[in-house]
Every structure is written in C-alpha cells, then in structure tokens.
Write an enzyme that holds these catalytic residues in place. Structure first.
Site, short mmCIF file in Angstrom:
data_model
loop_
_atom_site.label_atom_id
_atom_site.label_comp_id
_atom_site.label_asym_id
_atom_site.label_seq_id
_atom_site.Cartn_x
_atom_site.Cartn_y
_atom_site.Cartn_z
N ASP A 1 0.82 -1.21 0.00
CA ASP A 1 0.00 0.00 0.00
C ASP A 1 0.85 1.27 0.00
O ASP A 1 1.34 1.70 1.04
CB ASP A 1 -0.92 -0.01 1.22
CG ASP A 1 -1.95 1.10 1.16
OD1 ASP A 1 -2.15 1.66 0.06
OD2 ASP A 1 -2.55 1.42 2.20
N ASP B 1 -1.50 5.25 -5.55
CA ASP B 1 -1.94 4.37 -4.48
C ASP B 1 -2.08 2.93 -4.96
O ASP B 1 -3.07 2.57 -5.58
CB ASP B 1 -3.27 4.89 -3.93
CG ASP B 1 -3.75 4.11 -2.72
OD1 ASP B 1 -3.04 3.20 -2.28
OD2 ASP B 1 -4.85 4.43 -2.22
#
Ligand code: NAG
Ligand code: NAG
Ligand code: NAG
Ligand code: NAG
Ligand code: NAG
Ligand code: NAG
Ligand code: NAG
Ligand code: NAG
Ligand code: NAG
Ligand code: NAG
Length: 409
Positions: free
Chosen positions: A64, A293
C-alpha cells in the site's frame, strides 16, 4: 470534521473470500542491485500482497503506497462490522488464518497504541519493535503494529498491510486517548519500514513496483514484483519520466501534525488524453493533483475527466449510486486513456479498465473523486489500473517518482 471516507486507501473488497483472523545484514549503498520479492494478486487483480517476515513468521501483506504503517493481525483478534459496529466472527474479517505470535525479537513499545483509519475501515492494537525481513533485507527493531481489532479488510490471503507512504501519516498514538474517532490526530510519527532500511544503510532510498496485468476472471494470480532499492526484473523502456513528490494540497494541516510536509505520493497531472480509439483522442490539459496508491484498485479522478471516458465504453459504463462506481459489461470494448507524467503519455491497457467484482458483474476502474470526498475535501487517486502498465519508482531520497513503460505483461 470527521471525513470518514476521506482516504479510500483500501477499497477493493467486493469479492467475498473466506479466511480466519486467528490469527541484519548490511548492504553497501551504491553497490546493491536491491532486493526483489514476487507479489500475489488477489480479488481478481485488485489487491497485491507481498511476503514480509516479522519475527520468525512470514505473512502476506497488502502493498500500500497509500498509507505508512505496517500492521499484522495477532491471534484472537476481534472483527467488527464497520456498519453496525457489532462484533462479528473473526473469519468475516477475511484475513488469512495465520497468527502473529510474539517472537524472540519482539519488544513492546511502551506508552503507544496503534490506530489507523482507511477508507475500507479501521484497525487498532499495540506498537512493537520487531525484526522485519523483505527479500534479503533485514532490519532490527522496526516499529510495527500488532493489531487485535479490525474491520473486514483482508483478502483471504493477507494478514495485514505494508505501508509505503511518508512518515508524517504513520498511526502510532499516545495511550491517553484511544478513541477511534481520533486516529487522524495525535500522531507519534515514526520511521516506516522503507525509511528504516535506508537509515540503516541497507537499501538505496527508493522502492519500485511493477504490478502484473491479471486475467479478468482469475481470482488469484501472479501479481508482479516489488524491489527495494532497485528496479524490478521486467522489461521496460529505458526512458523514465520524473515527477516531483508534492505536499498533498487538499488534506488539512491537522492531518499531518500541523506541519506542511509530504504525506502521500502526490504529484500534479497536467494533461490527460482519451478517446474511443487511438486515432480519435481528446486531450484535457486542466491540471489536478493526485496521489499514487497501489492499495486502490479504482483510480478516482475528477468526474469531468472520468465521466466522458466511462461514456466511451461500448456499451457505456453506467453510474450506480449505491456502489458509487460505474457498472460495465465484463466484455465491453474499452476506450483509450492516458495520463501525461513528466514528458510522456502513459496509456492504460484496456483490460485494466474493467474489473471483475466476483459478484456477477464488472465495474469500470475509473471512479469520480467527488464521490469519495467529504466536507469538501477531494483527493484524486491514481491506483492499480495505471500501475499495471508501468515500472514505478518511489524515491523518498530525492522526493520524486519515476515512471517507465512496461514492455511485458
Ligand atoms: C540482496 O541480493 C541482491 C541480489 O542478489 C544483492 O545485490 C544485494 O547485495 C543483497 N543485499 C543484501 C543486503 O544482502
Ligand atoms: C454488517 O452489518 C450490516 C448492517 O447491519 C449488514 O447488512 C452486513 O451484512 C454486515 N456484514 C457482515 C460481514 O457481518
Ligand atoms: C470504533 O468506536 C466505536 C465507538 O466507541 C465502537 O463501537 C466500534 O466498535 C469501534 N470500531 C473499531 C473497529 O474499533
Ligand atoms: C489455515 O488454512 C489452511 C488453508 O486453508 C489450512 O490448511 C490450515 O489447516 C489452516 N490452519 C489453521 C490453524 O486453521
Ligand atoms: C486490544 O488490545 C488492547 C491493548 O492491549 C486492549 O486494551 C484491548 O482490550 C484489546 N481489544 C480486544 C477487543 O481484544
Ligand atoms: C494526551 O497527552 C498529550 C501529551 O502527551 C496531551 O497533549 C493530550 O492532550 C492528552 N490527551 C488527553 C485526551 O488527555
Ligand atoms: C469472465 O466471465 C464472465 C461471466 O462468466 C464472462 O461474461 C466474461 O466474458 C469473462 N471474461 C473473460 C475476459 O474471460
Ligand atoms: C470520435 O469520438 C467522439 C467522442 O469522443 C465521437 O463523437 C466521434 O464520433 C468519434 N469520431 C470517429 C471518427 O470515430
Ligand atoms: C497533451 O498530450 C497530448 C498527447 O500527447 C498532446 O498532443 C498535447 O499537446 C498535450 N497538451 C499539453 C498542454 O501538454
Ligand atoms: C477538463 O477537466 C477539467 C477537470 O480537471 C474539467 O473542469 C473540464 O471541464 C474538462 N474539459 C473538457 C473539455 O472535458
């Protein structure tokens, strides 16, 4: 203000998967070619997990770039329904049944607790110092979070998350206020895993991702590579575009402890191009800031950008207000869509624009950022769809990102 859906860091949880929640070396900077790990793609190519060894156990953790903490679920953890706030069976949290147990290298961090809020939910627990290994890189005494409470955020394979953004948004807090309404305040900022590896002279100050294209109907597949302090072993163009990492404009100052500082991997996109075919492209050079992201399978961009593109699927993608996404035929003809970064246009592969939800329908991977904003805050997110087409280098030493076109799948 409580923008509960402000940061949709992990949004990709549509496909139900069963699981249980029970669950130093020294490199020479400048000489290492880095350390590479292979990723697993789950949830139909929407979630990417990497193997990370904490203490004496190896877990798959969600890769992440949209958050900064590394957490793993401990044994006997509690799963809480995010809507009803009621306790539900552990397996409903969808983590793997692996259990973190205290190893010989575990040391508690006194006076701190861990509490993080993602778009997909909350996780909390205690902070610990642990030995952490990725590939052949081992750090001692890394701060990690050992979570004992979570909303459902697993994918049946992972047991937590590997946070790769800047230190300013780490989520350790003083023990005197553990309310989960305050997870975005009162931060006790610490050095995340990649930063510690660099500080201990184990890697160059960057990591890179080459997420793999995945078959639409395969729930779990090879997910590509992450390389620490080097480039992943995939064919790519030798031409890298470089963009600066900017301070994210739209987050309030209190979010980063009152400091104007880098948080997400944000940059300004100055030009997008789209059309029904490569011979019929429209450009829009209105610029907007967005962050990269890897924990988001939808790219959330201004509706003025995504609405016309979603209308160009054949048949067109149709907005579903209950999902906040555009539903599209799984075999629709896809439009062309490119983002201009640095000095080149990066196009998406058509297959990356349609995601299988695993629930009998597909969605466009382009969402409108206005839909996930709250209190007037809008954050644009470039997610997995573009990342599958590039080698992306996240350089926290130079505070820049570099992108090169991937030449293999
Ligand atoms: C890790 O392995 C790579 C490739 O074999 C090597 O270049 C690097 O020096 C190794 N790093 C450490 C810390 O052992
Ligand atoms: C969570 O609660 C909501 C509302 O009560 C319910 O509709 C949903 O099925 C629950 N989900 C789980 C995984 O228990
Ligand atoms: C968050 O706090 C509320 C109110 O105290 C509580 O009901 C809920 O269970 C908590 N959720 C999590 C995931 O910690
Ligand atoms: C965990 O899941 C795996 C695969 O489903 C299974 O083989 C194993 O027995 C399970 N372990 C525990 C402790 O439940
Ligand atoms: C989680 O751990 C914290 C800290 O040890 C503890 O206060 C809390 O009661 C635990 N929560 C649950 C649900 O186990
Ligand atoms: C917790 O302690 C910090 C100082 O360590 C203080 O600034 C803060 O106000 C305290 N919070 C509460 C709820 O007591
Ligand atoms: C995936 O499966 C659906 C329904 O079973 C089918 O309509 C679709 O064409 C398949 N997609 C691919 C790329 O095979
Ligand atoms: C080009 O695309 C536009 C929509 O963006 C469409 O209206 C037009 O018919 C297309 N022209 C050709 C030649 O395909
Ligand atoms: C946007 O990109 C297109 C395609 O590369 C190019 O033709 C156009 O000049 C660019 N516009 C600006 C303002 O850079
Ligand atoms: C270009 O995008 C901006 C938002 O970034 C929007 O306001 C504008 O209407 C778009 N222009 C065209 C021609 O689509």
């Amino acid at each position: 203000m409580k923008p509960s859906q402000l940061i949709p860091v992990i949004f990709g949880l549509l496909g139900p998967v069963n699981g249980q929640c029970s669950a130093s070396g020294h490199g020479t900077p400048g000489k290492s070619s880095g350390s590479t790990v292979s990723l697993i793609a789950t949830e139909f190519g929407t979630v990417f997990d990497a193997p990370v060894t904490i203490g004496d156990q190896t877990f798959m953790l969600l890769v992440d770039t949209g958050s900064s903490d590394t957490y793993v679920m401990q044994s006997g953890c509690t799963c809480i329904n995010a809507t009803s706030n009621l306790k539900i069976p552990q397996e409903d949290c969808l983590y793997s049944n692996k259990t973190y147990h205290k190893s010989k290298t575990y040391r508690p961090v006194r006076g701190e607790f861990f509490g993080v809020e993602y778009g997909a939910g909350l996780a909390s627990g205690l902070m610990a110092y642990e030995q952490v290994t990725m590939g052949n890189i081992t750090v001692e005494g890394q701060k990690v979070a050992i979570a004992n409470v979570s909303n459902p955020m697993g994918d049946g394979v992972n047991n937590g998350l590997l946070g790769l953004a800047y230190p300013s948004i780490t989520s350790a807090h003083p023990l005197n206020d553990t309310s989960n309404a305050t997870y975005w305040y009162n931060r006790l900022v610490y050095s995340p895993l990649m930063n510690t590896m660099y500080d201990q002279a184990l890697i160059e100050p960057y990591f890179s991702l080459a997420l793999a294209h995945t078959p639409q109907n395969k729930s779990t597949s090879f997910g590509g590579y992450m390389t620490l302090g080097g480039l992943p072993p995939v064919e790519h163009s030798s031409h890298f575009s470089t963009v600066p990492v900017e301070i994210t404009d739209n987050i309030p100052l209190w979010y980063t402890s009152g400091k104007k500082t880098r948080s997400y991997w944000s940059t300004t996109i100055t030009n997008v191009t789209y059309g029904s075919s490569m011979s019929n492209l429209t450009s829009n050079s209105t610029s907007f800031q967005a962050f990269f992201d890897s924990g988001n399978y939808i790219s959330y961009l201004p509706s003025a950008v995504v609405d016309p593109i979603n209308a160009l699927f054949s048949p067109p993608a149709v907005y579903d207000s209950s999902l906040g996404l555009y539903v599209v035929d799984c075999s629709a003809k896809t439009p062309e869509f490119g983002l201009y970064l640095g000095d080149q246009m990066f196009f998406h592969d058509g297959s990356d624009l349609i995601y299988q939800t695993g629930e009998g329908f597909c969605v466009s991977s382009l969402g409108s950022s206005e839909d996930v904003s709250l209190g007037g805050l809008t954050l644009n997110i470039v997610g997995v769809p573009l990342l599958k087409n590039v080698v992306a280098v996240f350089d926290f030493g130079k505070n820049e990102m570099r992108f090169s076109k991937k030449l293999s799948s």
